[in-house]
Design a protein around this motif. Structure first.
Motif, PDB file in Angstrom:
ATOM      1  N   VAL A 179     -18.110  -9.830   1.776  1.00 27.97           N
ATOM      2  CA  VAL A 179     -19.208  -9.741   0.793  1.00 27.97           C
ATOM      3  C   VAL A 179     -19.351  -8.380   0.113  1.00 27.97           C
ATOM      4  N   CYS A 180     -18.540  -7.389   0.488  1.00 29.20           N
ATOM      5  CA  CYS A 180     -18.693  -6.083  -0.171  1.00 29.20           C
ATOM      6  C   CYS A 180     -18.304  -6.179  -1.643  1.00 29.20           C
ATOM      7  N   PRO A 181     -19.006  -5.452  -2.513  1.00 27.27           N
ATOM      8  CA  PRO A 181     -18.598  -5.413  -3.927  1.00 27.27           C
ATOM      9  C   PRO A 181     -17.361  -4.539  -4.103  1.00 27.27           C
ATOM     10  N   ARG A 182     -16.228  -5.054  -3.635  1.00 29.02           N
ATOM     11  CA  ARG A 182     -14.999  -4.245  -3.554  1.00 29.02           C
ATOM     12  C   ARG A 182     -14.519  -3.796  -4.918  1.00 29.02           C
ATOM     13  N   GLU A 183     -14.807  -4.615  -5.939  1.00 29.48           N
ATOM     14  CA  GLU A 183     -14.329  -4.264  -7.280  1.00 29.48           C
ATOM     15  C   GLU A 183     -14.923  -2.940  -7.758  1.00 29.48           C
ATOM     16  N   ASN A 184     -16.098  -2.572  -7.192  1.00 31.37           N
ATOM     17  CA  ASN A 184     -16.722  -1.293  -7.577  1.00 31.37           C
ATOM     18  C   ASN A 184     -16.457  -0.217  -6.536  1.00 31.37           C
ATOM     19  N   GLN A 185     -15.807  -0.574  -5.438  1.00 29.00           N
ATOM     20  CA  GLN A 185     -15.664   0.407  -4.354  1.00 29.00           C
ATOM     21  C   GLN A 185     -14.180   0.620  -4.048  1.00 29.00           C
ATOM     22  N   CYS A 186     -13.744   0.252  -2.839  1.00 35.65           N
ATOM     23  CA  CYS A 186     -12.367   0.560  -2.420  1.00 35.65           C
ATOM     24  C   CYS A 186     -11.323   0.036  -3.414  1.00 35.65           C
ATOM     25  N   GLU A 187     -11.418  -1.248  -3.748  1.00 34.26           N
ATOM     26  CA  GLU A 187     -10.377  -1.836  -4.604  1.00 34.26           C
ATOM     27  C   GLU A 187     -10.467  -1.311  -6.036  1.00 34.26           C
ATOM     28  N   GLY A 188     -11.688  -1.028  -6.466  1.00 36.15           N
ATOM     29  CA  GLY A 188     -11.860  -0.446  -7.808  1.00 36.15           C
ATOM     30  C   GLY A 188     -11.233   0.927  -7.886  1.00 36.15           C
ATOM     31  N   ASN A 189     -11.176   1.645  -6.741  1.00 36.21           N
ATOM     32  CA  ASN A 189     -10.624   3.003  -6.705  1.00 36.21           C
ATOM     33  C   ASN A 189      -9.128   3.034  -6.421  1.00 36.21           C
ATOM     34  N   CYS A 225       0.854  -1.204   0.000  1.00 38.29           N
ATOM     35  CA  CYS A 225       0.000   0.000   0.000  1.00 38.29           C
ATOM     36  C   CYS A 225       0.884   1.246   0.000  1.00 38.29           C
ATOM     37  N   LEU A 226       0.554   2.205  -0.864  1.00 36.69           N
ATOM     38  CA  LEU A 226       1.381   3.410  -0.995  1.00 36.69           C
ATOM     39  C   LEU A 226       1.020   4.462   0.047  1.00 36.69           C
ATOM     40  N   ASN A 227       0.007   4.192   0.879  1.00 39.38           N
ATOM     41  CA  ASN A 227      -0.433   5.136   1.914  1.00 39.38           C
ATOM     42  C   ASN A 227      -0.655   6.523   1.297  1.00 39.38           C
ATOM     43  N   CYS A 228      -1.457   6.566   0.260  1.00 40.21           N
ATOM     44  CA  CYS A 228      -1.673   7.803  -0.508  1.00 40.21           C
ATOM     45  C   CYS A 228      -2.166   8.928   0.404  1.00 40.21           C
ATOM     46  N   PRO A 229      -1.635  10.152   0.223  1.00 41.73           N
ATOM     47  CA  PRO A 229      -2.128  11.266   1.041  1.00 41.73           C
ATOM     48  C   PRO A 229      -3.613  11.560   0.769  1.00 41.73           C
ATOM     49  N   LYS A 230      -4.036  11.320  -0.482  1.00 40.68           N
ATOM     50  CA  LYS A 230      -5.459  11.519  -0.806  1.00 40.68           C
ATOM     51  C   LYS A 230      -6.003  10.134  -1.166  1.00 40.68           C
ATOM     52  N   PRO A 231      -6.438   9.361  -0.153  1.00 42.31           N
ATOM     53  CA  PRO A 231      -6.745   7.946  -0.418  1.00 42.31           C
ATOM     54  C   PRO A 231      -8.026   7.738  -1.214  1.00 42.31           C
ATOM     55  N   LEU A 232      -7.869   7.364  -2.457  1.00 39.01           N
ATOM     56  CA  LEU A 232      -9.034   7.145  -3.329  1.00 39.01           C
ATOM     57  C   LEU A 232      -9.850   5.951  -2.840  1.00 39.01           C
ATOM     58  N   CYS A 233      -9.151   4.960  -2.240  1.00 40.02           N
ATOM     59  CA  CYS A 233      -9.841   3.763  -1.734  1.00 40.02           C
ATOM     60  C   CYS A 233     -10.896   4.164  -0.712  1.00 40.02           C
ATOM     61  N   GLN A 234     -10.488   5.063   0.198  1.00 39.46           N
ATOM     62  CA  GLN A 234     -11.399   5.491   1.265  1.00 39.46           C
ATOM     63  C   GLN A 234     -12.594   6.250   0.681  1.00 39.46           C
ATOM     64  N   MET A 235     -12.319   7.030  -0.362  1.00 34.70           N
ATOM     65  CA  MET A 235     -13.421   7.766  -1.011  1.00 34.70           C
ATOM     66  C   MET A 235     -14.395   6.785  -1.656  1.00 34.70           C
TER      67      MET A 235
END
Ligand SMILES: Cc1cc2nc3c(=O)[nH]c(=O)nc-3n(C[C@H](O)[C@H](O)[C@H](O)COP(=O)(O)OP(=O)(O)OC[C@H]3O[C@@H](n4cnc5c(N)ncnc54)[C@H](O)[C@@H]3O)c2cc1C
Length: 452
Positions: A76-86, A26-36
């Protein structure tokens, strides 16, 4: 289940070393797109950094700031469309960080090793009733108990969990995990009262009269949408949720195996194109059906099921009949065939139309997975709760989530139509803000009038 099937889907949990190695990517992004991309804004980079440093307890604490169900969302979260997709890694054409698997690692590690028992919170702020114990109800219960309210969850079924327990099949979400997450909520002081249908065994009026300051309704959608077909009263036509629930009840030892409506060797068709259809199809594969086909009116691109769910079903041998609109059932004493009209794409490629041509697929069982709507026993007209034309509860923006009944709030599928676990949780969390605001104002007004 065959060994090949087991091998195909055995997504082993991370060892500690594997989890730390994945977290270190994980690059520990300052603006974490995953969290968004996370509907409940989990503190993703923070919990992943804690795993990278080997501090698994801290990782779990960080997750606990936003979620009460990390072991479930991690599965069960649809991660491909959410955190991991971002995840930014996608832009570099690298595999995204496996956020879901890390989330479930942190949650499982904590529960398995019982690093810290949940602290029972002193509950002096007031009393809250939660109706329904799916992800929406559980989320409200956890959040509001942590704020110091006494919480009682009323559940119509014999056990809490909602769709997590009686819908999503064991091969995708172990019931041990669901029960463990619920036990953690009990550890916070949340009480569960099962076998109690509010609206039938007890009314909202009675709950308020018992001294609950606010009520949250998270009763989901449990009435199956009908699919009209000629001759559909023939035995062998049934709803997907009947199959999924009975399989779970057999696993729980509550009913006998004979009550599973599908038998080994059956040829089955599942009508629908959503995740419930995929779960029903994959369950039929595991029950030893000889042919399992999903029939959908549109094509694969227009199908609402997650691509990963579709792909796993396909790999397990499920067949797909596209552009098949249900028309009738062949057979008199039992199902012998599924008759469908062949559909075609409109010129704009968006809509579809019937071609007037009919075909029959030889099958022994027809399973309907065409969606669900709310049960109007509690939320229907006549219960003093405003609903829209389709029977979904209408709630206010301010205070967020309040129904037309003062003090009664709602969220999850019963308001927002069948969606996902995490979206039900997001709405529940927003309703908690509304409930707290409402109860604080109520208490201030009561204090003011008693001071007069
Ligand atoms: C088969 C299936 C598979 C799914 N797979 C996924 C998935 O992989 N990922 C994902 O994110 N989402 C999935 N979903 C969707 C997700 O499960 C739902 O969106 C979510 O459970 C909705 O949560 P909820 O709390 O609003 O309602 P529910 O989970 O439906 O819970 C409502 C609860 O209220 C209880 N109840 C109802 N009426 C009353 C009453 N009057 N009194 C007391 N109790 C009552 C019910 O018994 C139930 O326990 C799936 C859904 C199904 C059906």
């Amino acid at each position: 289940m065959s060994n090949e099937l087991k091998a195909l889907h055995f997504d082993a949990d991370y060892t500690m070393e594997e989890a730390m190695a994945e977290a270190k990517r994980c690059l520990n992004c300052p603006k974490p797109l995953c969290q968004m991309g996370c509907p409940i804004e989990n503190e993703i980079p923070r919990f992943i950094q804690a795993i990278a440093q080997g501090n698994f307890g801290l990782a779990n604490d960080i997750l606990g700031e936003r979620t009460n169900l990390p072991a479930i969302c991690g599965r069960v979260c649809p991660r491909e469309n959410q955190c991991e997709g971002n995840c930014i890694m996608n832009k570099a054409k690298k595999p995204p960080i496996n956020i879901g698997k890390l989330e479930r690692f942190a949650a499982d590690f904590e529960s398995i090793h019982e690093l810290r028992k949940p602290k029972k919170i002193v509950q002096t702020h007031g009393k809250v009733a939660v109706v329904g114990s799916g992800p929406a109800g559980l989320s409200v219960a956890g959040d509001i108990a942590k704020l110091g309210y006494e919480v009682t969850v009323f559940e119509g079924q014999s056990e809490p969990g909602g769709v997590l327990l009686f819908g999503i099949p064991e091969f995708r979400l172990s019931k041990t995990i669901v029960r463990r997450e619920i036990a953690r909520l009990e550890g916070l002081g949340v009480k569960f009262v099962c076998n109690t249908f509010i609206g039938q065994d007890k009314t909202l009026d009675e709950l308020f009269a018992e001294g609950f300051d606010s009520i949250f309704i998270g009763t989901g959608t449990h009435i199956p949408q009908e699919v009209r077909m000629e001759n559909d009263e023939v035995p062998g036509v049934f709803q997907a949720m009947h199959l999924l629930t009975n399989v779970q009840l057999v696993d729980n030892g509550v009913i006998s195996k004979d009550e599973i409506p599908v038998k080994e060797g059956d040829r089955v068709v599942i009508i629908g194109g959503g995740n419930v259809a995929m779960d029903a199809a994959r369950t039929c594969v595991r029950l030893g059906c000889s042919a399992v086909t999903v029939a959908y009116r549109r094509n694969q691109e227009q199908m609402p099921a997650l691509f990963s769910e579709y792909e796993e079903a396909r790999q397990e041998g499920v067949q797909f009949q596209w552009f098949a609109s249900p028309a009738g059932v062949e057979g008199t004493d039992k199902v012998e065939g599924f008759k469908y009209e062949v559909m075609a794409l409109n010129e704009d490629s968006a809509g579809i139309h019937g071609t007037g041509q009919y075909q029959v697929m030889p099958v022994d069982k027809i399973i309907i997975a065409a969606g669900h709507k709310p049960n109007d026993r509690l939320v229907g007209e006549g219960n003093n709760l405003q609903v829209d034309e389709k029977g979904y509860l209408v709630v206010s923006e301010e205070p967020y989530g309040m129904t037309s009944r003062e003090g009664a709030f709602a969220g999850g599928d019963v308001v927002h139509k069948p969606a996902t676990v995490v979206l039900a949780m997001r709405e529940a969390k927003k309703a908690v803000d509304g409930m707290v605001k409402y109860m604080e104002i109520k208490r201030a007004m009561e204090n003011a009038s008693s001071a007069e």
